[in-house]
Design a protein around this motif. Sequence first.
Motif, mmCIF file in Angstrom:
data_model
loop_
_atom_site.group_PDB
_atom_site.id
_atom_site.type_symbol
_atom_site.label_atom_id
_atom_site.label_comp_id
_atom_site.label_asym_id
_atom_site.label_seq_id
_atom_site.Cartn_x
_atom_site.Cartn_y
_atom_site.Cartn_z
ATOM 1 N N ASP A 61 38.100 -50.034 -8.198
ATOM 2 C CA ASP A 61 37.650 -50.877 -7.089
ATOM 3 C C ASP A 61 37.335 -52.305 -7.534
ATOM 4 O O ASP A 61 37.106 -53.199 -6.711
ATOM 5 C CB ASP A 61 36.435 -50.261 -6.378
ATOM 6 N N GLY A 62 37.302 -52.538 -8.874
ATOM 7 C CA GLY A 62 37.074 -53.874 -9.396
ATOM 8 C C GLY A 62 35.639 -54.345 -9.339
ATOM 9 O O GLY A 62 35.319 -55.453 -9.790
ATOM 10 N N ARG A 63 34.749 -53.500 -8.829
ATOM 11 C CA ARG A 63 33.354 -53.911 -8.628
ATOM 12 C C ARG A 63 32.391 -53.235 -9.602
ATOM 13 O O ARG A 63 31.340 -53.803 -9.910
ATOM 14 C CB ARG A 63 32.922 -53.569 -7.204
ATOM 15 N N ARG A 64 32.739 -52.069 -10.057
ATOM 16 C CA ARG A 64 31.806 -51.290 -10.869
ATOM 17 C C ARG A 64 32.272 -51.199 -12.315
ATOM 18 O O ARG A 64 33.466 -51.259 -12.594
ATOM 19 C CB ARG A 64 31.622 -49.879 -10.285
ATOM 20 N N TYR A 65 31.293 -51.008 -13.201
ATOM 21 C CA TYR A 65 31.576 -50.980 -14.636
ATOM 22 C C TYR A 65 31.104 -49.660 -15.228
ATOM 23 O O TYR A 65 30.081 -49.096 -14.823
ATOM 24 C CB TYR A 65 30.852 -52.126 -15.347
ATOM 25 N N GLU A 66 31.853 -49.174 -16.228
ATOM 26 C CA GLU A 66 31.448 -47.990 -16.973
ATOM 27 C C GLU A 66 31.857 -48.154 -18.429
ATOM 28 O O GLU A 66 32.644 -49.057 -18.771
ATOM 29 C CB GLU A 66 32.075 -46.724 -16.388
ATOM 30 N N LEU A 67 31.324 -47.295 -19.299
ATOM 31 C CA LEU A 67 31.695 -47.350 -20.705
ATOM 32 C C LEU A 67 33.171 -46.995 -20.855
ATOM 33 O O LEU A 67 33.666 -46.084 -20.201
ATOM 34 C CB LEU A 67 30.842 -46.388 -21.522
ATOM 35 N N ALA A 68 33.860 -47.693 -21.726
ATOM 36 C CA ALA A 68 35.291 -47.464 -21.952
ATOM 37 C C ALA A 68 35.495 -46.549 -23.155
ATOM 38 O O ALA A 68 34.538 -46.101 -23.808
ATOM 39 C CB ALA A 68 36.011 -48.791 -22.151
ATOM 40 N N SER A 69 36.761 -46.299 -23.458
ATOM 41 C CA SER A 69 37.105 -45.281 -24.452
ATOM 42 C C SER A 69 36.512 -45.571 -25.839
ATOM 43 O O SER A 69 36.098 -44.657 -26.542
ATOM 44 C CB SER A 69 38.625 -45.153 -24.552
ATOM 45 N N ARG A 70 36.468 -46.835 -26.228
ATOM 46 C CA ARG A 70 35.952 -47.141 -27.570
ATOM 47 C C ARG A 70 34.467 -46.822 -27.666
ATOM 48 O O ARG A 70 33.997 -46.328 -28.701
ATOM 49 C CB ARG A 70 36.209 -48.616 -27.885
ATOM 50 N N ALA A 71 33.723 -47.084 -26.605
ATOM 51 C CA ALA A 71 32.288 -46.798 -26.610
ATOM 52 C C ALA A 71 32.028 -45.303 -26.615
ATOM 53 O O ALA A 71 31.151 -44.816 -27.339
ATOM 54 C CB ALA A 71 31.621 -47.456 -25.406
ATOM 55 N N THR A 72 32.785 -44.550 -25.805
ATOM 56 C CA THR A 72 32.583 -43.102 -25.792
ATOM 57 C C THR A 72 33.033 -42.466 -27.104
ATOM 58 O O THR A 72 32.438 -41.478 -27.557
ATOM 59 C CB THR A 72 33.324 -42.454 -24.606
ATOM 60 N N ALA A 73 34.066 -43.037 -27.718
ATOM 61 C CA ALA A 73 34.495 -42.523 -29.026
ATOM 62 C C ALA A 73 33.403 -42.752 -30.069
ATOM 63 O O ALA A 73 33.163 -41.899 -30.936
ATOM 64 C CB ALA A 73 35.788 -43.200 -29.456
ATOM 65 N N LEU A 74 32.739 -43.901 -29.987
ATOM 66 C CA LEU A 74 31.642 -44.194 -30.919
ATOM 67 C C LEU A 74 30.492 -43.216 -30.698
ATOM 68 O O LEU A 74 29.914 -42.685 -31.660
ATOM 69 C CB LEU A 74 31.170 -45.630 -30.724
ATOM 70 N N ALA A 75 30.162 -42.966 -29.419
ATOM 71 C CA ALA A 75 29.085 -42.015 -29.124
ATOM 72 C C ALA A 75 29.424 -40.631 -29.661
ATOM 73 O O ALA A 75 28.567 -39.938 -30.218
ATOM 74 C CB ALA A 75 28.845 -41.961 -27.617
ATOM 75 N N PHE A 76 30.690 -40.238 -29.497
ATOM 76 C CA PHE A 76 31.131 -38.936 -30.006
ATOM 77 C C PHE A 76 31.004 -38.876 -31.522
ATOM 78 O O PHE A 76 30.534 -37.881 -32.081
ATOM 79 C CB PHE A 76 32.583 -38.699 -29.586
ATOM 80 N N ALA A 77 31.410 -39.948 -32.212
ATOM 81 C CA ALA A 77 31.338 -39.971 -33.676
ATOM 82 C C ALA A 77 29.888 -39.885 -34.153
ATOM 83 O O ALA A 77 29.576 -39.199 -35.129
ATOM 84 C CB ALA A 77 32.002 -41.238 -34.205
ATOM 85 N N ILE A 78 28.996 -40.568 -33.445
ATOM 86 C CA ILE A 78 27.578 -40.548 -33.824
ATOM 87 C C ILE A 78 27.013 -39.142 -33.656
ATOM 88 O O ILE A 78 26.337 -38.607 -34.551
ATOM 89 C CB ILE A 78 26.781 -41.566 -32.984
ATOM 90 N N LEU A 79 27.290 -38.519 -32.509
ATOM 91 C CA LEU A 79 26.790 -37.166 -32.273
ATOM 92 C C LEU A 79 27.376 -36.163 -33.255
ATOM 93 O O LEU A 79 26.708 -35.231 -33.691
ATOM 94 C CB LEU A 79 27.110 -36.735 -30.841
ATOM 95 N N SER A 80 28.651 -36.370 -33.593
ATOM 96 C CA SER A 80 29.330 -35.418 -34.484
ATOM 97 C C SER A 80 28.869 -35.525 -35.923
ATOM 98 O O SER A 80 29.007 -34.579 -36.699
ATOM 99 C CB SER A 80 30.846 -35.640 -34.428
ATOM 100 N N ASN A 81 28.341 -36.675 -36.311
ATOM 101 C CA ASN A 81 28.035 -36.909 -37.721
ATOM 102 C C ASN A 81 26.569 -37.203 -38.003
ATOM 103 O O ASN A 81 26.231 -37.550 -39.132
ATOM 104 C CB ASN A 81 28.891 -38.075 -38.241
ATOM 105 N N ASN A 82 25.714 -37.073 -36.980
ATOM 106 C CA ASN A 82 24.306 -37.330 -37.255
ATOM 107 C C ASN A 82 23.697 -36.144 -38.004
ATOM 108 O O ASN A 82 24.329 -35.101 -38.154
ATOM 109 C CB ASN A 82 23.557 -37.672 -35.964
ATOM 110 N N PRO A 83 22.458 -36.285 -38.494
ATOM 111 C CA PRO A 83 21.873 -35.223 -39.331
ATOM 112 C C PRO A 83 21.805 -33.857 -38.663
ATOM 113 O O PRO A 83 21.755 -32.841 -39.348
ATOM 114 C CB PRO A 83 20.464 -35.767 -39.627
#
Length: 253
Positions: A61-83
């Motif tokens: 719709d050009g009006r709303r924003y959400e996290l894109a693939s690079r941000a979600t990939a970073l979140a996944f990497a953090i969750l996968s590799n945290n202590p």
Amino acid sequence: MEDATDSSPALKAFGLLETIAAMDHAPTLAELTETANLPKPTLHRWLAMLEGADLVRRLPDGRRYELASRATALAFAILSNNPGSTLRHQILQRVAHDLGESCNLTVLQGTEVMYLDRVEAALPLRVAFQKGSRVPAHCSASGKMFLAHMPPAKRQRLIGTLVFERYTENTLTDPAAFEAELSRIKRLGYALDDEEFLSGLFCVAVPIFDKAGKDCIAAIALQAPVVRLSRDNAAERLPALRTAADALSATLS
């Protein structure tokens, strides 16, 4: 974001990412201006920079924003590799060993469920999913679990973006029937995938809540061929899954 205004541009942009991630819906520019307490020109500039880096994207719709693939990939990497990742994997291994079936830990990413971790069963007749695999939310036990526990307004917005693609003859494609299924899941506290994504595959999932016991932040699910797991015996697995869900909550929240 008041603290970020006196820091580096990189931290300011990171603060904006945090703001978008913390909202329960894809915000408009006006909502971000109010929430982040920033002038529109500054917000425009940061959003353009984040879009260019594939960290934020605009919805169709050009009006709303959400996290894109690079941000979600970073979140996944953090969750996968945290202590806590080693402990989470050990919990899944214990469930898979005790119940004799494949076990996975999932999180919701947009309209898809992503496998944060998985332990395969030693038995034959199994379907091998990989860590990082994604499946549509509307035809997976975990996905329906996430939707069932969302605040109503957020759930309606997300359902409005779903494409109810039919994968098997059991896939729910009627929105009214899907809403009824979500109500049942919320009431019973568990969700089933009765050959809705892959024919011959059955799954039962339970929620993993945050420490306050309020928000469903992840799900743990057992997955097996229908010859070993079905509506007739899925309830027998619930105590072990719920015990594991409580243990996993402490590693995620």
